[in-house]
Design a protein around this motif. Structure first.
Motif, short mmCIF file in Angstrom:
data_model
loop_
_atom_site.label_atom_id
_atom_site.label_comp_id
_atom_site.label_asym_id
_atom_site.label_seq_id
_atom_site.Cartn_x
_atom_site.Cartn_y
_atom_site.Cartn_z
N TRP A 237 -9.49 93.52 -41.10
CA TRP A 237 -10.87 93.64 -40.63
C TRP A 237 -11.84 93.77 -41.79
O TRP A 237 -12.94 93.19 -41.76
CB TRP A 237 -10.99 94.84 -39.69
N LEU A 238 -11.49 94.55 -42.79
CA LEU A 238 -12.37 94.69 -43.95
C LEU A 238 -12.58 93.34 -44.65
O LEU A 238 -13.69 93.02 -45.08
CB LEU A 238 -11.81 95.72 -44.93
N ASP A 239 -11.51 92.57 -44.74
CA ASP A 239 -11.61 91.25 -45.38
C ASP A 239 -12.45 90.29 -44.54
O ASP A 239 -13.25 89.52 -45.07
CB ASP A 239 -10.22 90.65 -45.60
N GLY A 243 -16.33 95.45 -42.58
CA GLY A 243 -16.40 96.82 -42.08
C GLY A 243 -15.61 96.99 -40.80
O GLY A 243 -15.38 96.03 -40.07
N CYS A 244 -15.17 98.22 -40.52
CA CYS A 244 -14.47 98.53 -39.28
C CYS A 244 -14.45 100.05 -39.11
O CYS A 244 -14.84 100.80 -40.00
CB CYS A 244 -13.04 97.97 -39.29
N LEU A 267 -12.75 101.36 -50.47
CA LEU A 267 -12.69 101.24 -49.01
C LEU A 267 -14.09 101.23 -48.40
O LEU A 267 -14.27 101.61 -47.24
CB LEU A 267 -11.87 102.40 -48.43
N GLY A 269 -17.11 100.15 -46.36
CA GLY A 269 -17.11 99.40 -45.11
C GLY A 269 -16.27 100.06 -44.04
O GLY A 269 -16.44 99.79 -42.85
N LEU A 270 -15.36 100.96 -44.45
CA LEU A 270 -14.52 101.67 -43.48
C LEU A 270 -15.22 102.95 -43.05
O LEU A 270 -15.69 103.73 -43.89
CB LEU A 270 -13.17 102.00 -44.11
N ALA A 292 -15.04 105.23 -48.33
CA ALA A 292 -15.16 105.22 -46.87
C ALA A 292 -16.19 106.26 -46.41
O ALA A 292 -16.45 107.25 -47.10
CB ALA A 292 -13.81 105.52 -46.22
#
Length: 503
Positions: A237-239, A243-244, A267, A269-270, A292
């Motif tokens: 998801w990050l790729d 973001g997730c 990290l 976007g997390l 994160a």
């Protein structure tokens, strides 16, 4: 779920509930206490000489919290042990037997059968009302907007029924129109402990949700020692999206961050949404040092969402009390800046349990300040921080009461492995990575001990105390959260040897 609640509707509903909180409390009191012949509060109110009219007049004249404090000082309050039905209600020479079911909310006729996590003692069966879940989704809608999470893919890692955490979050988020894409189910290795009725109920809820147009995720069994699918999904998801969101217990979030950093250092976007155990400085630093973002909430099965994380926190764990549906008082002499025992009261007749000045085993600092976040703008002005347990022991998102630990020491460990109760002491510790573990300090005077056998006996006995405890024992076993150290138990500053210490 057919009609998701909008952000504007959520805001209007919350503002309206805050405005009407006094009348909501009096309605709750009339229907769930004075209108319920089984209510354990009736004997306390009678002993204190308090009628409904007395309380209503006090609320209108001096305010809700002041009236609750007066009731508490008159003996109208419930300890955590009384609430769990482990001991009768006692106030001086007055005594009254109580059953945990007596605290069930009589206004809930149907509802989803769930069990508490055993945070302040053995698990207790209760009901989760779907309308109450929908009412709480207004908090989540504000959270999604405040954190700018709309449209982000989300995964959660929680047990299935009878634990309410997983399905409860999914149903609330569905009402917000933000359904998690994947539900990784925390699973025991011993499948015999998973109830057939709970599995059928979970499947039925998912099917009904999908028929209503909400693509509820099917739980994907995942053992605690095998988190690779979570890692792979988050990285993907990050790729793909940049973001997730990942949601779980605090300790599991710390662990996932550690595993992710083996693959990628940054990290950003997390976003991690956490709860179910104290958020300490070490845990927050460990997560945020990865890039994160972290958001914490405070909830309990018996009462629902207690507090939502502040959008502009100054403390490590700072929350806004959801005062539209929950009232909290502490001892009148409490210092706002220091943690003190909390007494909870229901302000909504949809809550699973009826609470009137009930201790849930937690303590916190309670204060007011201007923060400017979305929850303050809606009128949630009471802040909580330093939320900790005063009667329970929490590690890896799981908790067990002091009373249960005392029983295991007295009835199992001393009998099978020697010594007396003062030779054993459980310690909650946290390492530099923010991971919480359980150490059992045993006096050298006890002599030679097979530590592996002793830990197995402890976890086996813990698992006998209820469904929630079975899950605790399995999680602690899989994560190797329990260890033994041969040291003399340490006394408190007052010279007491307690069965539980936090270091």
């Amino acid at each position: 779920m057919k009609t998701p609640i909008s952000l504007q509707t959520s805001r209007e509903e919350l503002e309206n509930r805050i405005r009407l909180r006094n009348s909501s409390f009096l309605e709750f009191l009339s229907r769930c206490v004075f209108g319920n012949s089984r209510s354990p509060y009736l004997c306390l109110l009678k002993e204190a000489g308090c009628t409904y009219d007395d309380i209503a007049a006090g609320v209108h004249k001096d305010g809700l919290e002041e009236m609750l404090l007066r009731l508490k000082e008159a003996g109208v309050w419930i300890t955590a042990d009384e609430f769990k039905g482990r001991v009768p209600i006692r106030r001086g020479s007055f005594s009254c037997a109580v059953d945990p079911d007596d605290f069930e909310n009589p206004c809930i006729v149907g509802g989803l059968g769930v069990s508490t996590g055993g945070s302040s003692g053995g698990s207790v069966k209760t009901k989760l009302d779907l309308e109450f879940l929908a009412a709480r989704s207004a908090y989540d809608q504000v959270m999604f907007d405040m954190l700018n999470l709309r449209g982000m893919p989300m995964a959660i890692w929680y047990p299935a029924l009878p634990a309410s955490t997983g399905i409860g979050n999914i149903l609330r988020y569905a009402k917000c129109g933000n359904v998690p894409a994947r539900w990784f189910e925390m699973r025991r290795h011993d499948m015999k402990t998973v109830g057939r009725e709970s599995r059928i109920a979970t499947d039925l809820i998912i099917r009904m949700g999908r028929l209503a147009g909400s693509p509820l995720p099917v739980p994907e069994p995942l053992y605690l020692d095998s988190p690779a699918p979570i890692i792979e999904q988050i990285v993907s998801w990050l790729d793909e999206f940049g973001g997730c969101v990942f949601q779980s217990y605090v300790s599991q979030a710390v662990r996932i961050v550690g595993e992710l950093q083996k693959l990628r250092g940054d990290l950003s976007g997390l976003v991690l949404i956490v709860g179910s155990e104290p958020l300490t400085g070490a845990k927050r630093r460990r997560i945020e040092s990865s890039g994160a973002r972290l958001y914490s909430r405070y909830a309990a099965t018996e009462i629902g969402t207690i507090a939502m994380g502040c959008g502009n926190p100054e403390a490590v764990d700072e929350y806004h009390l959801m005062s539209d549906m929950t009232a909290i008082v502490r001892d009148r002499a409490s210092n706002d800046k220091e943690p003190g025992p909390l007494f909870f009261t229901s302000l909504n007749r949809g809550m699973p349990r009826a609470l009137l000045n009930v201790q849930m085993g937690d303590m916190a600092a309670v204060f007011s300040r201007k923060c400017g976040c979305a929850f303050e703008q809606l009128g949630f002005n009471t802040h909580l921080s330093m939320v900790r347990s005063c009667q329970q022991f929490t590690a890896q998102g799981m908790a067990v009461s002091r009373t249960s630990l005392e029983q295991i020491i007295d009835e199992v460990l001393t009998v099978k492995h020697g010594g007396s109760s003062v030779d054993y002491q459980f310690i909650e510790t946290e390492n530099n990575e923010g991971e919480t573990s359980v150490k059992l300090r045993i006096s050298p005077e006890v002599g030679a001990i097979d530590t592996e056998s002793l830990i197995d006996d402890f976890l086996t006995e813990l698992g006998k105390k209820g469904e929630g405890e079975q899950l605790m024992a399995d999680i602690w076993n899989q994560t190797h959260a329990v260890s033994v150290v041969r040291e003399y138990p340490r006394p408190t500053p007052h010279g007491k040897i307690l069965p539980l210490l936090k270091e």
